[in-house]
Design a protein around this motif. Sequence first.
Motif, PDB file in Angstrom:
ATOM      1  N   TYR A 366      27.049  56.710  14.651  1.00 58.50           N
ATOM      2  CA  TYR A 366      26.522  56.909  15.999  1.00 58.50           C
ATOM      3  C   TYR A 366      26.434  58.410  16.248  1.00 58.50           C
ATOM      4  CZ  TYR A 366      25.986  56.281  21.063  1.00 58.50           C
ATOM      5  OH  TYR A 366      25.517  56.287  22.354  1.00 58.50           O
ATOM      6  N   ASN A 367      25.238  58.897  16.531  1.00 58.33           N
ATOM      7  CA  ASN A 367      25.018  60.336  16.662  1.00 58.33           C
ATOM      8  C   ASN A 367      25.247  60.854  18.076  1.00 58.33           C
ATOM      9  OD1 ASN A 367      24.261  60.291  14.019  1.00 58.33           O
ATOM     10  ND2 ASN A 367      22.111  60.814  14.369  1.00 58.33           N
ATOM     11  N   ALA A 368      25.514  62.145  18.141  1.00 60.97           N
ATOM     12  CA  ALA A 368      25.444  62.930  19.368  1.00 60.97           C
ATOM     13  C   ALA A 368      26.410  62.476  20.454  1.00 60.97           C
ATOM     14  CB  ALA A 368      24.022  62.939  19.912  1.00 60.97           C
ATOM     15  N   ILE A 428      29.797  68.722  19.966  1.00 61.88           N
ATOM     16  CA  ILE A 428      28.940  67.552  19.771  1.00 61.88           C
ATOM     17  C   ILE A 428      29.058  67.085  18.337  1.00 61.88           C
ATOM     18  CG2 ILE A 428      26.551  66.719  19.814  1.00 61.88           C
ATOM     19  CD1 ILE A 428      26.053  68.912  21.967  1.00 61.88           C
ATOM     20  N   ASN A 429      29.342  65.807  18.164  1.00 59.29           N
ATOM     21  CA  ASN A 429      29.609  65.277  16.834  1.00 59.29           C
ATOM     22  C   ASN A 429      28.956  63.914  16.626  1.00 59.29           C
ATOM     23  OD1 ASN A 429      31.950  67.074  15.554  1.00 59.29           O
ATOM     24  ND2 ASN A 429      32.375  66.832  17.736  1.00 59.29           N
ATOM     25  N   LYS A 430      28.756  63.581  15.347  1.00 57.02           N
ATOM     26  CA  LYS A 430      28.433  62.218  14.960  1.00 57.02           C
ATOM     27  C   LYS A 430      29.749  61.487  14.704  1.00 57.02           C
ATOM     28  CE  LYS A 430      24.344  63.683  12.343  1.00 57.02           C
ATOM     29  NZ  LYS A 430      23.722  63.714  10.995  1.00 57.02           N
ATOM     30  N   LEU A 431      29.751  60.183  14.949  1.00 58.12           N
ATOM     31  CA  LEU A 431      30.903  59.351  14.628  1.00 58.12           C
ATOM     32  C   LEU A 431      30.535  58.393  13.499  1.00 58.12           C
ATOM     33  CD1 LEU A 431      32.366  58.440  18.133  1.00 58.12           C
ATOM     34  CD2 LEU A 431      33.143  60.216  16.540  1.00 58.12           C
ATOM     35  N   PHE A 432      31.468  58.217  12.588  1.00 55.38           N
ATOM     36  CA  PHE A 432      31.262  57.349  11.424  1.00 55.38           C
ATOM     37  C   PHE A 432      32.439  56.380  11.374  1.00 55.38           C
ATOM     38  CE2 PHE A 432      31.374  56.071   7.031  1.00 55.38           C
ATOM     39  CZ  PHE A 432      30.046  56.079   6.614  1.00 55.38           C
ATOM     40  N   VAL A 433      32.179  55.095  11.614  1.00 52.60           N
ATOM     41  CA  VAL A 433      33.226  54.079  11.652  1.00 52.60           C
ATOM     42  C   VAL A 433      33.057  53.179  10.428  1.00 52.60           C
ATOM     43  CG1 VAL A 433      34.276  52.212  12.987  1.00 52.60           C
ATOM     44  CG2 VAL A 433      33.189  54.147  14.165  1.00 52.60           C
ATOM     45  N   SER A 434      34.134  52.990   9.661  1.00 53.73           N
ATOM     46  CA  SER A 434      34.043  52.190   8.440  1.00 53.73           C
ATOM     47  C   SER A 434      35.212  51.220   8.349  1.00 53.73           C
ATOM     48  CB  SER A 434      34.012  53.082   7.204  1.00 53.73           C
ATOM     49  OG  SER A 434      35.217  53.824   7.095  1.00 53.73           O
ATOM     50  N   LEU A 435      35.004  50.163   7.597  1.00 54.97           N
ATOM     51  CA  LEU A 435      36.052  49.173   7.342  1.00 54.97           C
ATOM     52  C   LEU A 435      36.830  49.611   6.113  1.00 54.97           C
ATOM     53  CD1 LEU A 435      37.252  46.403   8.172  1.00 54.97           C
ATOM     54  CD2 LEU A 435      35.670  45.366   6.525  1.00 54.97           C
ATOM     55  N   ASN A 436      38.118  49.867   6.310  1.00 56.73           N
ATOM     56  CA  ASN A 436      38.986  50.306   5.212  1.00 56.73           C
ATOM     57  C   ASN A 436      39.897  49.186   4.721  1.00 56.73           C
ATOM     58  OD1 ASN A 436      39.814  52.530   3.520  1.00 56.73           O
ATOM     59  ND2 ASN A 436      41.770  52.504   4.611  1.00 56.73           N
ATOM     60  N   GLY A 437      39.916  48.073   5.456  1.00 64.41           N
ATOM     61  CA  GLY A 437      40.728  46.932   5.055  1.00 64.41           C
ATOM     62  C   GLY A 437      39.916  45.906   4.294  1.00 64.41           C
ATOM     63  N   ASN A 438      40.605  44.866   3.848  1.00 63.83           N
ATOM     64  CA  ASN A 438      39.955  43.839   3.031  1.00 63.83           C
ATOM     65  C   ASN A 438      39.413  42.672   3.852  1.00 63.83           C
ATOM     66  OD1 ASN A 438      40.447  45.131   0.511  1.00 63.83           O
ATOM     67  ND2 ASN A 438      42.598  44.478   0.655  1.00 63.83           N
ATOM     68  N   ASN A 439      39.620  42.694   5.170  1.00 65.54           N
ATOM     69  CA  ASN A 439      39.164  41.596   6.019  1.00 65.54           C
ATOM     70  C   ASN A 439      38.155  42.095   7.048  1.00 65.54           C
ATOM     71  OD1 ASN A 439      40.919  39.470   4.945  1.00 65.54           O
ATOM     72  ND2 ASN A 439      42.587  40.712   5.800  1.00 65.54           N
TER      73      ASN A 439
END
Length: 450
Positions: A366-368, A428-439
């Motif tokens: 998600y930017n900006a 001002i930043n971009k956000l990067f959300v990721s799944l780090n778990g196995n579920n």
Amino acid sequence: MKRKRIVAFLMASLFVAGTATAQNPVIRDQFSADPTARVFNGKVYVFPSHDIPTPPEKPGRKDWFCMEDYHVFSSENLTEWTDHGMIVSQNKVPWVDSTSYSMWAPDCIGRNGKFYFYFPANTNVAGPNGRKGFGIGVAVADSPEGPYIPQPKQIEGIHGIDPNVLIDKDGQVYIYWSMGNIYVAKLKDNMLELDSEPLVIDNLPAKGLKEGPFTFERNGIYYLTFPHVENNTERLEYAIGNNPMGPFKMTGVIMDESPTDCWTNHQSIIEYNNQWYLFYHHNDYSPNFDKNRSVRIDSLFFNADGTIQKVMPTLRGVGLTKATEQIQIDRYSAKSEGTEIAFLDSANTFAGWKTILPEKGDWIQYNAVDFGSQKYKLLKIRVQSMAETQLLVRLGEQNGEVIAKIDVPAGADWTKIDSPLVSQISGINKLFVSLNGNNPAEIDWIQFEP
């Protein structure tokens, strides 16, 4: 190929500094279409048409457009929109057939301290040509918000839909409309009567439906924009000329056909705070019925020669999102192939969407996001997972700095988690959300707390 087109359709544009969030769609509590945007008194006003579910007394409209009134919306930052309520209804206009539900694309223009709202509708009496069909009327107000007083009669000499009004630099007023062709005529100073015979605008595509003209001037060039069915659904095209009445020369495409097969589109183009914007619509809240549509906004840019750069529709929209707001990351800038977007409640689509991260490594960007200069303590998140899992939130890209690690507990219900930030953020930043778990995990929104 179609999957690639849909992914491209959803990719977000770069933000425009100085504006606020306009996540698409921008009107989120009702269906809205055919947006005409205007700048009055330093604010942006949007005059859309209003799609509604077919009422029981109109079963014949079950699979067609159904529109009985108009609202007007305003904003100073393109994100916080005020609904000023209904301004014109088919039940309150003397010449309109109050059973037709055909109040289609409108326009509004200000002149000499008055505001003139132009709208099409089916007539309840025969017009000057002896036919009923569509006429175009005017309602007048002292402010953009209304109240608007409809004139007792339609504009004599017009049989058509989708009115658009242009006030030229010399003060002459022109009205455009469509009905098979696109027409133009001069308006008298009273803004209520034609001052010339209607003229068919030549040199436009002969094949396929043309409607919804919107005309504006920039640097001495007059732009005639309109939806056109070249193939199966409407795309936004334009022609240019050096006179409001033409001749115009077909020049290009502003927006391609919808890859999700929304049959209509409808546009207006304005400059606001030194940035140009395209207002248009898509059936975001009604993916299985494209007669219920919603207004969107994206940035528009010109080439040095005055031609328009093609606009890629986005979910992210334009502007900056404050870090302290609930950030709807499902209105994303980019995502992994496995990441999915779904309605929170398919029975109530206005509740919005959620992000689904099915497998480890899936991500969404998600930017900006504007963090300003203050310090933040917590990241708040509304999340759900049937089994324990973990999310990572980074700045920028996939290898960006980790600012939060969120351990998500198992549970069948949505839960809100406060996660301490492991790093300070500003600017001002971009956000990067990721799944780090196995579920898998599902995310509604994230938010930062000072």
